[in-house]
Write an enzyme that holds these catalytic residues in place. Sequence first.
Site, PDB file in Angstrom:
ATOM      1  N   HIS A   3       1.008  -1.024   0.028  1.00 17.58           N
ATOM      2  CA  HIS A   3       0.039   0.165   0.211  1.00 17.58           C
ATOM      3  C   HIS A   3       0.971   1.233   0.142  1.00 17.58           C
ATOM      4  CE1 HIS A   3      -3.097   2.953   1.076  1.00 17.58           C
ATOM      5  NE2 HIS A   3      -3.901   2.060   0.973  1.00 17.58           N
ATOM      6  N   ARG A   6      -6.361  10.258  -0.129  1.00 17.79           N
ATOM      7  CA  ARG A   6      -6.121  10.936  -1.446  1.00 17.79           C
ATOM      8  C   ARG A   6      -7.337  10.928  -2.391  1.00 17.79           C
ATOM      9  NH1 ARG A   6      -2.575   6.471  -3.812  1.00 17.79           N
ATOM     10  NH2 ARG A   6      -3.051   5.341  -1.993  1.00 17.79           N
TER      11      ARG A   6
END
Lengths: 539, 183
Positions: free
Chosen positions: A318, A338
Amino acid sequence: MYTGEILESMKKVEAARDANLALEPRRMTAEEKDALLSAYHPDYKESEFETLKIGVSRGDKVPHELAALLQGKPRIGAGDADLTKIDYDTDVLIIGGGGAGSSAAIEADNNGARCMIVTKLRIGDANTMMAEGGIQAADKPNDSPAVHYLDAFGGGHFAAKPELLYKLVNEAPDAIQWLNRLGVEFDKAPDGTMITTHGGGTSRKRMHAARDYTGAEIMRTLRDEVLNRGIPVIDYTAAVELILDENGRCAGAVLMNMETRELRVARAKTVILATGGAGRLHYQGFPTSNHYGATADGLILGYRAGAKLLYADTLQYHPTGAAYPDQIYGALVTEKVRSLGAKLVNAKGEVFMHPLETRDVSAASIIRECGDRGNGVKTPDGVGVWLDTPMIERIGGEGTILSRIPAMHRMFAKYGIDIRVEPILVYPTLHYQNGGLDITPDGMTAVENLYAAGEVVGGIHGRNRLMGNSLLDVIVFGRNAGRCASEKAKSVEPGALTLSHIDAFLKERGDAGIEGDTVSPKLLPVYTHGNPDVPKKPF
Amino acid sequence: MESFVDVFLFGKCYSVPDNLTIMGAMEYAGYQLVRGCGCRNGFCGACATIYRIRGDRELKVCLACQTKVENNMYVATLPFFPLIKEGFELEKVSPDVSVMMQLYPEIYACVGCNACTKSCTQGLNVMQYIAYAQRGDFAKCAEESFDCVMCGVCSSRTSGCRRSGTESSRICSPRSCRSPWRN
């Protein structure tokens, strides 16, 4: 609380924030991505992999840590468990109490089967509980399962098994509906419409969430349902070996009490492996966002019994694990950060990539930025780049962070960092096992009557998984395995139980000249935090 | 340069690096955790822990994976607490106040000491949302309790509930009594 060089770098991020907010970073071309991945992604580091010498997938490349377990010594010998004394007798035995196992149990129960869950920790102690960002499903007017398929197929480098991915995307809207009816409190607009956002690699907004506790909300709802139905859950009990019958079909498992080490025998007409992933094997020394029990047990059990692997050499790192402070090193910073608008910024205050590239590309890009390019921020434990979280409040308005990602705010606030006003430092963390056991669309492995669901399965996502497709996978394939395994159980008469495959495996191991004392399945990792006086003895 | 603090695990003293969490300190001391360790990241509530700093009159509670060690910290973990989980069928219960009275009558014995709120490892306003539950305002209760990780601390006697040992100390794990009103 930031100090010294970190603080200096943070000031550059603050100074550039207005300009960075306005910037729309360019997406990488396919060629740029390929070059980036092969140079920087950990999956492409040949020296970290080896070829399996024994078993049904011999010749396949897997990480060293996994090879040691797959070819390791079984925890028990064929004579250690008394197979004439059946402690548990059931139709469907479900190994693992996470999202997939619980979904399977509910559907098997719906189908009238007797089923039971065994789990080495507690029901709900699973990666599902920790999934923050969301769950994908094409259920908005501008979207369709076909578009979802294309996003996932491309994101997975065109390697997904088409029939599995087809099932995933087509059953997704129903999975959301099912969860909603069970009581999962998805984020909704005042009129009841589900709020959906983008994730890395999605071309439509199809990410459904429950704040940033999406997995926790799903898991506690499923757990509630399992308990409400009175489905037996045997906790602190690990499966240490599968049991076959004289025809080579799976017919149960040898269980071990994690506290007393006592062995028990469970006989079943069909067995579902729902044991999850492998982050706690810490491939290549990476920290992990995974649960304490994520030690690839299902791959080991299945492989020894004859189940094939698929893409066991592809892992997901990740892109945004916490890089600071060290108490939460490697902990997940959800991709939703994000999605909500925070950009990735280097030590100089420059936005160095589009924030919503796919996970493998984003991770490789951060590794490059901190490595060869030398634009990382040094931390006490390593290095990281900035994730400019205050941008979220600027884009979504004040209060967005507390209402949409309260867990992230809480995680950093405990260490004196207010993510509403200060950015955070991130670096890739081992997150997901893209590969695993190979299954057919009905969820069965290469061993008859042995099913698999959830992260233990490989092939659904190809060689890289998009955000929000794993919560979806555990629900869709968990339910599927529960339905198919309970249906199959109706026509199964288990034969005489045997553990003779252990002897066959040991012989093959000896013939191949494999030595070493690694015992598998691993069950739990061992941490001593560098204490030289404490022996690092495996569990 | 690493510096060390003294931590007392179940009364026994260990010297451990001061940057570790309580969970890390236990592992540094040589414990192989089976119970009391789950996601290691503050989402699962497996590692509810009680501690006291020497000289401090107040008993504190926390999640072991989310709390840094301090010098002279006396630690006892609470890996299991006998909570009540009532069964129900979501399709059959109706979202009115009688549901709570039937399933969790003990919440009506609350004397308002607020120890549950003070003890919440997630910083939630527990007494307030239990009050919502008492009144049958289920939407607000669900909203306020949403971030609960079900560690069980608020329900335990260690939260300092003055009615310890009586019915009120059995307040159910708030999230486990939340399902009936969801739709």
